[in-house]
Design a protein around this motif. Structure first.
Motif, PDB file in Angstrom:
ATOM      1  N   SER A 115       0.821  -1.208   0.000  1.00 11.55           N
ATOM      2  CA  SER A 115       0.000   0.000   0.000  1.00 11.55           C
ATOM      3  C   SER A 115       0.854   1.257   0.000  1.00 11.55           C
ATOM      4  O   SER A 115       0.526   2.249  -0.670  1.00 11.55           O
ATOM      5  CB  SER A 115      -0.935   0.006   1.216  1.00 11.55           C
ATOM      6  N   ALA A 116       1.965   1.222   0.728  1.00 15.56           N
ATOM      7  CA  ALA A 116       2.858   2.384   0.777  1.00 15.56           C
ATOM      8  C   ALA A 116       3.474   2.652  -0.592  1.00 15.56           C
ATOM      9  O   ALA A 116       3.576   3.803  -1.035  1.00 15.56           O
ATOM     10  CB  ALA A 116       3.945   2.162   1.820  1.00 15.56           C
ATOM     11  N   VAL A 117       3.897   1.609  -1.289  1.00 19.54           N
ATOM     12  CA  VAL A 117       4.476   1.784  -2.630  1.00 19.54           C
ATOM     13  C   VAL A 117       3.419   2.294  -3.598  1.00 19.54           C
ATOM     14  O   VAL A 117       3.667   3.197  -4.407  1.00 19.54           O
ATOM     15  CB  VAL A 117       5.086   0.467  -3.140  1.00 19.54           C
ATOM     16  N   ALA A 118       2.214   1.721  -3.529  1.00 20.57           N
ATOM     17  CA  ALA A 118       1.135   2.147  -4.417  1.00 20.57           C
ATOM     18  C   ALA A 118       0.802   3.615  -4.210  1.00 20.57           C
ATOM     19  O   ALA A 118       0.558   4.360  -5.162  1.00 20.57           O
ATOM     20  CB  ALA A 118      -0.101   1.276  -4.190  1.00 20.57           C
ATOM     21  N   GLU A 119       0.789   4.051  -2.950  1.00 27.70           N
ATOM     22  CA  GLU A 119       0.463   5.444  -2.650  1.00 27.70           C
ATOM     23  C   GLU A 119       1.590   6.387  -3.051  1.00 27.70           C
ATOM     24  O   GLU A 119       1.353   7.461  -3.598  1.00 27.70           O
ATOM     25  CB  GLU A 119       0.160   5.587  -1.163  1.00 27.70           C
ATOM     26  N   ALA A 120       2.840   5.985  -2.782  1.00 27.80           N
ATOM     27  CA  ALA A 120       3.984   6.864  -3.061  1.00 27.80           C
ATOM     28  C   ALA A 120       4.371   6.879  -4.531  1.00 27.80           C
ATOM     29  O   ALA A 120       4.947   7.863  -5.016  1.00 27.80           O
ATOM     30  CB  ALA A 120       5.174   6.430  -2.209  1.00 27.80           C
ATOM     31  N   GLY A 121       4.120   5.776  -5.245  1.00 24.20           N
ATOM     32  CA  GLY A 121       4.478   5.724  -6.658  1.00 24.20           C
ATOM     33  C   GLY A 121       5.928   5.394  -6.912  1.00 24.20           C
ATOM     34  O   GLY A 121       6.387   5.441  -8.062  1.00 24.20           O
ATOM     35  N   SER A 122       6.650   5.064  -5.846  1.00 27.63           N
ATOM     36  CA  SER A 122       8.044   4.660  -6.019  1.00 27.63           C
ATOM     37  C   SER A 122       8.503   3.880  -4.803  1.00 27.63           C
ATOM     38  O   SER A 122       8.012   4.094  -3.683  1.00 27.63           O
ATOM     39  CB  SER A 122       8.956   5.869  -6.236  1.00 27.63           C
TER      40      SER A 122
END
Length: 303
Positions: free
Chosen positions: A10-17
Motif C-alpha cells: 500500500s505504501a508503494v502504491a500510494e507513493a508511486g516509487s
C-alpha cells in the motif's frame, strides 16, 4: 500474504516509487523490494510496472489495492472493538455533517465522547450530502448526518428529524396566503443553498414532481448567503426550519410554511458497521446532540 507485505504494498502504491515508500516506512529499500517480490511470487502476478519515474499499478495491483484498503479498515475496526472490550478505546473515529450544523454539534459531540473515552481521537468532517455518503462508503467517515437519497447501496439510515419547510421573503415582498406544495411556487424567483445537506439538489429533485417548472434563479453555498439575497428582495428562499435559526423576522423577513413539504434528516453509517461500544456511543451521542439543536426549532417564524 502477510499483513506487513500488504502494508508495504500500500505504501508503494500510494507513493508511486520504492524509494519514497521506503523513506516513509523507515525501512531499507532492498528489504522493501524483497517483500514486494515475495508477495508477487505468492500471488503469481506482477503488481507494479517498473518505469523510469517510478512504478504504476498493474490491473492485478489495482485489485489488490482495493482489497488491501478494505483489509486495513477491517483490521482497524477489529482493534477498536478489542479496545472496547478492554475498556481502553483509542484510535480515530470520524463524524461528518454540513458546516452550518457542524458548528453547533461538533463541540458537544467532542466533549461527550472525550468524557467517555479519554484516549479517543475524533475527526470532524464538513461536507454536503453526496460527499458525506461517499466518505461513509469508502470508510473515511464513520457516522454522518445527511438527507436520504433514493439510492444509497450499502448505507444504513436512522431517521433523526422531520423539519417543516418555509417559503421566505423580504418583508417588503408579498407572500402567498398559503403554500401547500411545489406547484404554489410557480412564477417566483428562488434561491437555494448547497449547504444544509444539499438543499439545492433536494429542491430540484422533489420539485420535479411539480407540474409547474420552478424558477431557480440563484444557487449559493450557505444559508446566510441565501438569506442575504432574500433580504435584498432578489428572490424567495425555500428553507427548512433549522436553516432559519439566525434569521431576523419582522422588519427584514417574513415566511409561510409549505404545508405538505418536509425536510428529513438521517443518521447514516456503513451497513454492517454496528459492532463496538465506541461506534455505538458515537452514533447515540451524535443523535442526542443533534436533537438538542433542533428541539428549540424556530417558533418565532411568522406565518
Amino acid at each position: 500474504m502477510e499483513s506487513r507485505q500488504l502494508r508495504y504494498f500500500s505504501a508503494v502504491a500510494e507513493a508511486g516509487s520504492f524509494t519514497a515508500a521506503a523513506a516513509r516506512l523507515r525501512v531499507a529499500q532492498p528489504a522493501l523490494s524483497r517483500q514486494i517480490a515475495a508477495l508477487e511470487r505468492d500471488l503469481g502476478v506482477a503488481l507494479f510496472t517498473r518505469e523510469p519515474g517510478g512504478v504504476v499499478l498493474t490491473e492485478a495491483g489495482d485489485i489488490l489495492r482495493r482489497h488491501a484498503e478494505s483489509i486495513r479498515l477491517q483490521a482497524a475496526r477489529a482493534r477498536e472493538e478489542i479496545a472496547d472490550v478492554r475498556g481502553d478505546a483509542s484510535g480515530w473515529v470520524s463524524f461528518g455533517t454540513n458546516p452550518s450544523l457542524g458548528k453547533l454539534v461538533f463541540g458537544p459531540v467532542a466533549e461527550a465522547m472525550t468524557r467517555r473515552f479519554p484516549r479517543l481521537r475524533i475527526s470532524f468532517v464538513e461536507g454536503v450530502g453526496a460527499q458525506l455518503l461517499s466518505g461513509i462508503a469508502d470508510g473515511t467517515i464513520d457516522i454522518a448526518i445527511s438527507s436520504r437519497p433514493a439510492y444509497a447501496p450499502g448505507i444504513a439510515f436512522r431517521s433523526l428529524s422531520t423539519e417543516p419547510v418555509y417559503l421566505v421573503a423580504a418583508a417588503q415582498r408579498p407572500l402567498p396566503d398559503a403554500v401547500s406544495d411545489w406547484e404554489d411556487l410557480g412564477g417566483l424567483p428562488l434561491v437555494v443553498t448547497n449547504q444544509q445537506t444539499t438543499i439545492a439538489s433536494w429542491v430540484e429533485e422533489l420539485s420535479g414532481f411539480a407540474r409547474t417548472a420552478l424558477d431557480l434563479r440563484f444557487r449559493v453555498e450557505s444559508a446566510g448567503a441565501a438569506l442575504e439575497i432574500v433580504r435584498r428582495g432578489l428572490a424567495y428562499g425555500v428553507m427548512p426550519e433549522s436553516a432559519l435559526n439566525e434569521a431576523t423576522f419582522g422588519d427584514e423577513l417574513h415566511a409561510v410554511r409549505m404545508g405538505s413539504v418536509t425536510f428529513d434528516r438521517h443518521l447514516a453509517w456503513l451497513r454492517g458497521r454496528d459492532g463496538g461500544a465506541t461506534f455505538a456511543a458515537l452514533r447515540d451521542i451524535v443523535a442526542e446532540e443533534f436533537l438538542k439543536v433542533v428541539s428549540g426549532g424556530v417558533g418565532r417564524i411568522a406565518g
